[in-house]
Scaffold this motif. Sequence first.
Motif, mmCIF file in Angstrom:
data_model
loop_
_atom_site.group_PDB
_atom_site.id
_atom_site.type_symbol
_atom_site.label_atom_id
_atom_site.label_comp_id
_atom_site.label_asym_id
_atom_site.label_seq_id
_atom_site.Cartn_x
_atom_site.Cartn_y
_atom_site.Cartn_z
ATOM 1 N N MET A 1 0.843 -1.176 0.000
ATOM 2 C CA MET A 1 0.000 0.000 0.000
ATOM 3 C C MET A 1 0.890 1.241 0.000
ATOM 4 N N ARG A 2 0.394 2.322 -0.551
ATOM 5 C CA ARG A 2 1.129 3.575 -0.530
ATOM 6 C C ARG A 2 0.162 4.737 -0.392
ATOM 7 N N CYS A 3 0.679 5.863 0.086
ATOM 8 C CA CYS A 3 -0.099 7.092 0.156
ATOM 9 C C CYS A 3 0.825 8.243 -0.216
ATOM 10 N N LYS A 4 0.250 9.290 -0.761
ATOM 11 C CA LYS A 4 1.034 10.445 -1.156
ATOM 12 C C LYS A 4 0.947 11.501 -0.064
ATOM 13 N N ILE A 5 2.115 11.958 0.363
ATOM 14 C CA ILE A 5 2.195 13.027 1.350
ATOM 15 C C ILE A 5 3.083 14.109 0.752
ATOM 16 N N GLY A 6 2.527 15.277 0.584
ATOM 17 C CA GLY A 6 3.280 16.325 -0.110
ATOM 18 C C GLY A 6 3.554 15.871 -1.525
ATOM 19 N N LYS A 7 4.847 15.836 -1.885
ATOM 20 C CA LYS A 7 5.237 15.462 -3.248
ATOM 21 C C LYS A 7 5.742 14.030 -3.353
ATOM 22 N N VAL A 8 5.719 13.284 -2.265
ATOM 23 C CA VAL A 8 6.338 11.954 -2.296
ATOM 24 C C VAL A 8 5.356 10.858 -1.895
ATOM 25 N N TRP A 9 5.684 9.650 -2.327
ATOM 26 C CA TRP A 9 4.910 8.472 -1.953
ATOM 27 C C TRP A 9 5.557 7.821 -0.731
ATOM 28 N N VAL A 10 4.708 7.360 0.173
ATOM 29 C CA VAL A 10 5.143 6.599 1.348
ATOM 30 C C VAL A 10 4.537 5.209 1.217
ATOM 31 N N TYR A 11 5.350 4.202 1.503
ATOM 32 C CA TYR A 11 4.925 2.808 1.389
ATOM 33 C C TYR A 11 4.795 2.199 2.775
ATOM 34 N N GLY A 12 3.868 1.260 2.915
ATOM 35 C CA GLY A 12 3.695 0.580 4.183
ATOM 36 C C GLY A 12 2.402 -0.205 4.228
ATOM 37 N N GLU A 13 2.165 -0.811 5.364
ATOM 38 C CA GLU A 13 0.964 -1.617 5.571
ATOM 39 C C GLU A 13 -0.100 -0.797 6.293
ATOM 40 N N GLU A 14 -1.285 -0.755 5.705
ATOM 41 C CA GLU A 14 -2.443 -0.087 6.295
ATOM 42 C C GLU A 14 -2.139 1.368 6.653
ATOM 43 N N LEU A 15 -1.662 2.125 5.688
ATOM 44 C CA LEU A 15 -1.281 3.522 5.904
ATOM 45 C C LEU A 15 -2.486 4.440 6.023
ATOM 46 N N ASP A 16 -2.328 5.481 6.846
ATOM 47 C CA ASP A 16 -3.311 6.556 6.845
ATOM 48 C C ASP A 16 -2.706 7.762 6.129
ATOM 49 N N GLN A 17 -3.403 8.882 6.110
ATOM 50 C CA GLN A 17 -2.972 10.052 5.347
ATOM 51 C C GLN A 17 -1.776 10.777 5.962
ATOM 52 N N HIS A 18 -1.298 10.329 7.133
ATOM 53 C CA HIS A 18 -0.147 10.957 7.793
ATOM 54 C C HIS A 18 1.046 10.011 7.911
ATOM 55 N N SER A 19 1.014 8.909 7.229
ATOM 56 C CA SER A 19 2.066 7.882 7.163
ATOM 57 C C SER A 19 2.090 6.934 8.353
ATOM 58 N N ARG A 20 1.045 6.943 9.168
ATOM 59 C CA ARG A 20 0.955 5.929 10.231
ATOM 60 C C ARG A 20 0.642 4.590 9.566
ATOM 61 N N CYS A 21 1.214 3.532 10.138
ATOM 62 C CA CYS A 21 1.003 2.204 9.572
ATOM 63 C C CYS A 21 0.388 1.283 10.618
ATOM 64 N N ARG A 22 0.227 0.032 10.256
ATOM 65 C CA ARG A 22 -0.372 -0.922 11.192
ATOM 66 C C ARG A 22 0.507 -1.168 12.407
ATOM 67 N N HIS A 23 1.811 -0.862 12.315
ATOM 68 C CA HIS A 23 2.738 -1.110 13.420
ATOM 69 C C HIS A 23 2.814 0.044 14.416
ATOM 70 N N TYR A 24 2.626 1.264 13.938
ATOM 71 C CA TYR A 24 2.764 2.463 14.785
ATOM 72 C C TYR A 24 1.622 3.410 14.476
ATOM 73 N N GLN A 25 0.752 3.628 15.480
ATOM 74 C CA GLN A 25 -0.477 4.355 15.207
ATOM 75 C C GLN A 25 -0.801 5.462 16.195
ATOM 76 N N THR A 26 0.186 5.914 16.982
ATOM 77 C CA THR A 26 -0.129 7.008 17.895
ATOM 78 C C THR A 26 -0.193 8.321 17.117
ATOM 79 N N GLU A 27 -0.727 9.335 17.739
ATOM 80 C CA GLU A 27 -0.857 10.637 17.099
ATOM 81 C C GLU A 27 0.489 11.184 16.632
ATOM 82 N N ARG A 28 1.572 10.820 17.322
ATOM 83 C CA ARG A 28 2.896 11.354 16.983
ATOM 84 C C ARG A 28 3.712 10.445 16.057
ATOM 85 N N ASP A 29 3.155 9.341 15.621
ATOM 86 C CA ASP A 29 3.849 8.442 14.686
ATOM 87 C C ASP A 29 3.627 8.903 13.255
#
Length: 111
Positions: A1-29
Amino acid sequence: MRCKIGKVWVYGEELDQHSRCRHYQTERDIVAIKFPCCQQYWACYDCHAALSGHQPARWPQAKWDTTAILCGACGAELSIKDYFDCQFQCPVCNASFNPGCARHYHLYFEQ
């Protein structure tokens, strides 16, 4: 899975719009890290291990001036040095980063 943040793509599992993934999901991750092996931003080491198809590489100290850290709140790209110096707060938007990430620096950065 990937999501676009700014001008770049971020890859990971179960990403949200701020690059949090299934492994790290606190507000500051909200930090994604570009891996030198593939030059792609990943939400975390575990996501890279699960999805990239290759062994991870760490950033050598000689390359810590490289832009390799992404703020998931505003999309700012920081050098590794700037990230280390920012006191766990984005210097562009003031979003808070998780200080617990420091426990994992050995996975991303040669010490």
